[in-house]
Design an enzyme around this catalytic site. Structure first.
Site, PDB file in Angstrom:
ATOM      1  N   TYR A   1       0.703  -1.112   0.011  1.00 60.77           N
ATOM      2  CA  TYR A   1       0.118   0.066  -0.075  1.00 60.77           C
ATOM      3  C   TYR A   1       0.866   1.442   0.120  1.00 60.77           C
ATOM      4  O   TYR A   1       0.219   2.243  -0.262  1.00 60.77           O
ATOM      5  CB  TYR A   1      -0.965  -0.009   1.283  1.00 60.77           C
ATOM      6  CG  TYR A   1      -2.017  -0.898   1.182  1.00 60.77           C
ATOM      7  CD1 TYR A   1      -2.333  -1.846   0.196  1.00 60.77           C
ATOM      8  CD2 TYR A   1      -2.862  -0.958   2.626  1.00 60.77           C
ATOM      9  CE1 TYR A   1      -3.186  -2.858   0.255  1.00 60.77           C
ATOM     10  CE2 TYR A   1      -3.875  -1.952   2.454  1.00 60.77           C
ATOM     11  CZ  TYR A   1      -4.189  -2.976   1.523  1.00 60.77           C
ATOM     12  OH  TYR A   1      -5.110  -3.636   1.541  1.00 60.77           O
TER      13      TYR A   1
ATOM     14  N   HIS B   1      -0.656 -11.511   1.953  1.00 59.50           N
ATOM     15  CA  HIS B   1      -1.427 -10.670   0.893  1.00 59.50           C
ATOM     16  C   HIS B   1      -2.469 -11.360  -0.086  1.00 59.50           C
ATOM     17  O   HIS B   1      -3.444 -11.399   0.068  1.00 59.50           O
ATOM     18  CB  HIS B   1      -0.865  -9.412   0.442  1.00 59.50           C
ATOM     19  CG  HIS B   1      -1.742  -8.170   0.347  1.00 59.50           C
ATOM     20  ND1 HIS B   1      -1.249  -6.935   0.160  1.00 59.50           N
ATOM     21  CD2 HIS B   1      -3.134  -8.249   0.274  1.00 59.50           C
ATOM     22  CE1 HIS B   1      -2.288  -6.119  -0.047  1.00 59.50           C
ATOM     23  NE2 HIS B   1      -3.429  -6.953   0.004  1.00 59.50           N
TER      24      HIS B   1
END
Length: 271
Positions: A43, A101
């Site tokens: 991110y 993830h």
């Protein structure tokens, strides 16, 4: 449903919360009362989360910080170093929850390698809890066979009123595994839904708050993201909403399998 996960049920997603504006957004959320903050290596917001947490002055014990190991860091030689770098960037000695993830695409990294590295990170004290993200049933079964039935605390996946993942939800409920819903507001589209607006008016909140309250009533954790303090406050109000069984049934009928996040690296989904 009774929520029994150790993860605070309403959290803040930080995708897109970059720059000084992102720090201010995270700080605003902490001031409002959010204590569960979700970030990820991919991110680019770990530094902002760390900065906001530091500026907030809140005791570390009051916060629940999640980050995720990127699929580019799953190899044994990269995994631990990437987690250590995340902790340094966050300014923390330990995160509360560490997730894979995305599973490795086409087994570029052996499944056993990165799942074992995840456990090692927990054993080393780099994280209190471990879990996964974007795992279908087949990979959850594989993970539980490898690590044991209680090793993982959550599977973070896309869930919202228009994509309720009934097969995955039923399986996880049968195993006592919580789900954490990302994109719970379908990029804000729930605000335009007539049914959610109708129910929201009856409760004196927004349609977004109703969508979040529905997902929490279904037993999920939710991590909506927003750059607006007003929307952060409106979303936080979902914690006080008590939906009726009739409301839940009507919202449940909105499911149409509308998946928003589906990159080429996605596994074979169940729903």
């Amino acid at each position: 449903m009774t929520y029994q996960s150790p993860i605070p049920q309403l959290g803040l997603g930080t995708f897109g919360r970059t720059g000084e504006e992102g720090i201010e957004t995270i700080l605003a959320a902490l001031e409002i009362g959010y204590r569960h903050i979700d970030t990820a290596q991919s991110y680019g917001t770990e530094a902002n989360v760390g900065e906001a947490v530091g500026r907030s002055g809140l005791p570390r014990a009051d916060l629940f910080i999640t980050t995720k190991v990127a699929d580019t860091n799953l190899a044994r030689q990269d995994f631990a170093a990437s987690v250590e770098e995340s902790l340094e960037t966050l300014g923390l000695d330990q995160v509360d929850l560490l997730l894979i993830h995305w599973p490795s695409q086409d087994d570029l990294v052996p499944f056993e390698d990165y799942m074992q590295e995840l456990v090692k990170a927990q054993q080393r004290g780099l994280t209190r809890l471990i879990g996964v993200s974007n795992f279908p049933i087949a990979l959850l079964e594989k993970a539980m066979a490898l690590l044991g039935p209680d090793a993982l605390v959550t599977n973070q996946v896309e869930i919202h009123p228009y994509h309720q993942s009934p097969r995955l939800v039923a399986y996880c409920r049968s195993k006592g595994l919580s789900l954490t819903a990302y994109q719970p507001l379908y990029k804000g589209a729930v605000n335009d839904d007539a049914l959610l607006q109708e129910i929201a008016a009856a409760h004196g909140v927004t349609a977004s708050a109703i969508a979040l309250a529905f997902l929490m009533a279904e037993g999920h954790a939710v991590i909506p993201a927003s750059g607006s303090r007003q929307n952060l406050e409106r979303n936080f109000a979902a914690l006080k909403v008590q939906l009726s069984d009739a409301d839940i049934q009507r919202i449940g009928a909105l499911d149409r399998g509308a998946r928003h996040i589906n990159p080429a690296k996605s596994p074979r989904w169940d729903d």
